[in-house]
Write a protein that holds these residues in place. Sequence first.
Motif, PDB file in Angstrom:
ATOM      1  N   GLU A 271      -3.023   2.312 -10.942  1.00 34.77           N
ATOM      2  CA  GLU A 271      -2.082   1.964 -12.003  1.00 34.77           C
ATOM      3  C   GLU A 271      -2.004   3.036 -13.086  1.00 34.77           C
ATOM      4  N   ASP A 272      -3.154   3.595 -13.480  1.00 41.24           N
ATOM      5  CA  ASP A 272      -3.176   4.589 -14.551  1.00 41.24           C
ATOM      6  C   ASP A 272      -3.311   5.996 -13.999  1.00 41.24           C
ATOM      7  N   ALA A 273      -2.938   6.221 -12.750  1.00 40.97           N
ATOM      8  CA  ALA A 273      -3.079   7.552 -12.151  1.00 40.97           C
ATOM      9  C   ALA A 273      -2.124   8.561 -12.777  1.00 40.97           C
ATOM     10  N   ARG A 274      -1.047   8.101 -13.372  1.00 40.89           N
ATOM     11  CA  ARG A 274      -0.043   9.015 -13.905  1.00 40.89           C
ATOM     12  C   ARG A 274      -0.581   9.834 -15.078  1.00 40.89           C
ATOM     13  N   SER A 275      -1.526   9.284 -15.814  1.00 39.76           N
ATOM     14  CA  SER A 275      -2.043   9.968 -17.006  1.00 39.76           C
ATOM     15  C   SER A 275      -3.285  10.798 -16.722  1.00 39.76           C
ATOM     16  N   ARG A 363       3.917   4.429  -3.879  1.00 35.78           N
ATOM     17  CA  ARG A 363       2.544   4.432  -4.373  1.00 35.78           C
ATOM     18  C   ARG A 363       1.735   3.245  -3.855  1.00 35.78           C
ATOM     19  N   THR A 364       2.322   2.069  -3.868  1.00 36.36           N
ATOM     20  CA  THR A 364       1.587   0.881  -3.434  1.00 36.36           C
ATOM     21  C   THR A 364       1.179   0.978  -1.977  1.00 36.36           C
ATOM     22  N   THR A 365       2.118   1.429  -1.146  1.00 35.48           N
ATOM     23  CA  THR A 365       1.808   1.553   0.276  1.00 35.48           C
ATOM     24  C   THR A 365       0.716   2.591   0.518  1.00 35.48           C
ATOM     25  N   CYS A 366       0.822   3.748  -0.128  1.00 35.85           N
ATOM     26  CA  CYS A 366      -0.203   4.794   0.041  1.00 35.85           C
ATOM     27  C   CYS A 366      -1.557   4.327  -0.471  1.00 35.85           C
ATOM     28  N   GLY A 367      -1.558   3.564  -1.549  1.00 36.91           N
ATOM     29  CA  GLY A 367      -2.821   3.043  -2.059  1.00 36.91           C
ATOM     30  C   GLY A 367      -3.478   2.080  -1.086  1.00 36.91           C
ATOM     31  N   GLN A 368      -2.677   1.237  -0.444  1.00 31.04           N
ATOM     32  CA  GLN A 368      -3.230   0.310   0.537  1.00 31.04           C
ATOM     33  C   GLN A 368      -3.784   1.049   1.758  1.00 31.04           C
ATOM     34  N   VAL A 369      -3.070   2.089   2.204  1.00 26.68           N
ATOM     35  CA  VAL A 369      -3.557   2.880   3.342  1.00 26.68           C
ATOM     36  C   VAL A 369      -4.883   3.555   3.003  1.00 26.68           C
ATOM     37  N   SER A 370      -4.979   4.136   1.815  1.00 28.60           N
ATOM     38  CA  SER A 370      -6.210   4.803   1.420  1.00 28.60           C
ATOM     39  C   SER A 370      -7.363   3.821   1.277  1.00 28.60           C
ATOM     40  N   LEU A 371      -7.107   2.664   0.668  1.00 31.13           N
ATOM     41  CA  LEU A 371      -8.161   1.681   0.431  1.00 31.13           C
ATOM     42  C   LEU A 371      -8.720   1.142   1.751  1.00 31.13           C
ATOM     43  N   GLY A 406       4.697   0.285   7.773  1.00 30.08           N
ATOM     44  CA  GLY A 406       5.692  -0.148   6.803  1.00 30.08           C
ATOM     45  C   GLY A 406       6.225   1.006   5.972  1.00 30.08           C
ATOM     46  N   CYS A 407       5.319   1.918   5.594  1.00 32.76           N
ATOM     47  CA  CYS A 407       5.750   3.091   4.826  1.00 32.76           C
ATOM     48  C   CYS A 407       6.677   3.969   5.657  1.00 32.76           C
ATOM     49  N   ARG A 408       6.355   4.120   6.921  1.00 31.63           N
ATOM     50  CA  ARG A 408       7.203   4.935   7.789  1.00 31.63           C
ATOM     51  C   ARG A 408       8.570   4.281   7.977  1.00 31.63           C
ATOM     52  N   ILE A 426       3.229  13.457   2.068  1.00 32.19           N
ATOM     53  CA  ILE A 426       2.006  12.715   1.737  1.00 32.19           C
ATOM     54  C   ILE A 426       1.919  11.433   2.554  1.00 32.19           C
ATOM     55  N   ALA A 427       3.035  10.705   2.615  1.00 31.53           N
ATOM     56  CA  ALA A 427       3.031   9.477   3.403  1.00 31.53           C
ATOM     57  C   ALA A 427       2.792   9.767   4.878  1.00 31.53           C
ATOM     58  N   SER A 428       3.346  10.879   5.365  1.00 26.75           N
ATOM     59  CA  SER A 428       3.136  11.235   6.765  1.00 26.75           C
ATOM     60  C   SER A 428       1.681  11.589   7.038  1.00 26.75           C
ATOM     61  N   HIS A 429       1.067  12.342   6.124  1.00 23.81           N
ATOM     62  CA  HIS A 429      -0.347  12.687   6.305  1.00 23.81           C
ATOM     63  C   HIS A 429      -1.229  11.443   6.275  1.00 23.81           C
ATOM     64  N   LEU A 430      -0.922  10.515   5.392  1.00 17.77           N
ATOM     65  CA  LEU A 430      -1.709   9.283   5.353  1.00 17.77           C
ATOM     66  C   LEU A 430      -1.553   8.482   6.643  1.00 17.77           C
ATOM     67  N   SER A 431      -0.360   8.493   7.198  1.00 21.50           N
ATOM     68  CA  SER A 431      -0.170   7.811   8.475  1.00 21.50           C
ATOM     69  C   SER A 431      -0.979   8.485   9.583  1.00 21.50           C
TER      70      SER A 431
END
Length: 474
Positions: A271-275, A363-371, A406-408, A426-431
């Motif tokens: 959530e606060d990654a932007r700062s 962001r939400t999808t990438c966060g779920q993949v990473s987690l 889902g991201c793809r 980034i989304a492709s690399h996470l996939s």
Amino acid sequence: MQSFSSCCPLLVVLMPVSAFMEAPPLASSSSTASSADEEDNNGGSCWRRPPERLRLRAVRIARKVGQIARDDPRRVAHSLKVGLALTLVSVLYYVTPLFNGFGGSAMWAVLTVVIVMEFTVGATLSKGLNRALATLVASSLAIGAHELASLIVPTSERAEFILLVVFVFFVASAATFSRFIPEIKARFDYGVSIFILTFSLVAVSSYRVEELMPLALQRITTIFVGVAICLGTTIFVCPVWAGEDLHELTAGNLDKLADFLEGMETECFGEDARSRNLEGQDFLHAYKSVLSSKDKEDTLITLAKWEPIHGKFRFRHPWSEYKNLGTLCRLCASTMEALASYVDILTKYKYPEANPEIWLKVRTTCGQVSLHGARTLRELSSAVRSMTTPPPTNNDLSSAMKAANGCRSELLEDAALFQMMHLAVIASHLSDLVIQINKITESVDNLARLARFRDRPEKTRNDVVVNVKIVDDK
């Protein structure tokens, strides 16, 4: 030379004058006194500087040695084991009855301990058995060559000399060529070197020494005694097993990959990654040691194959499976390296601020993949380290695959997202990471099956298993 010597008195006279003329005017008597005090202090420090430097250097060396010992206390134990082995083998030389039995060949036992004694049990076994067997075979072959040459030409010493030279040439050439064979070089390279050395020494000595057999037997016996002392000290006194180090290295690599994905989920897609500034974050470098672990891994695999049954490692443990698992981990780490570079570009050029809607969507999808990917790797690391069978159904892996698919799908449906190349990459690399984690899971399952890991204890609560059907869009 004469002109230079004649000018020296003039230079000595002019130097003080020139120094006086070029010197700046004195400000006050107080400044003169202070400068004199500084000169006295500097002079005193110059006199005290060499002892001070020696003391500081000694302190620095002592701290470095202490840090090395604290990093791995087994190094201290290994040093003491080498001292113990040398003390035991010195008895052959110090005790008169033993020295009379072995003679001057007792020094070969001391030399064997110095050369053969290694840090791990596998390395000591490898060098010890190679040295013992190579000495035995080479000595027997050299004695046979001497007897054969004596039978062929019993009266001509010159003909015997020629035959021995021919034997040495062909045997040394063939043994040296065998070192280029990958299988022999990987496990028996040291033994082949000792074979060439021993055969050459015994064959050459046979031309001048009348009683060759006692000399060869003394050397073989002393080398066997030295190898036995090394193996006994290494195995029974604080043993360091290469198999355990390899097992811990593999589990540690899985943990490092999980550290990277956990950092991506919290620092980049949170959530606060932007700062936050990602430059210099530790998680961005967690995978780098995995990329450089191949040489150490190959060495440990080769040494572990020499070790006997110990602890949880049974006979014919599938050590080669660790190589396949390490290759998959390095492939996953290389994908993480590419992903880290794109994430760095993403934060530097502030793409999220420029396109908040697209960033929120991805962001939400990438966060779920990473987690979920990090949790899967943590579970696999725990299974490898405790040598327990991984669960047959992994909910985190299923969730990660569902989020990646889902991201793809979102990228394929919305053409506007393709304008943001960095987000798409980034989304492709996470996939791709999820696919590689799935391969790592299969490799760990195969290792657990071949190594016969014990079953994981059943949980008290009822787990809800969700089977997700994976659709590949490629």
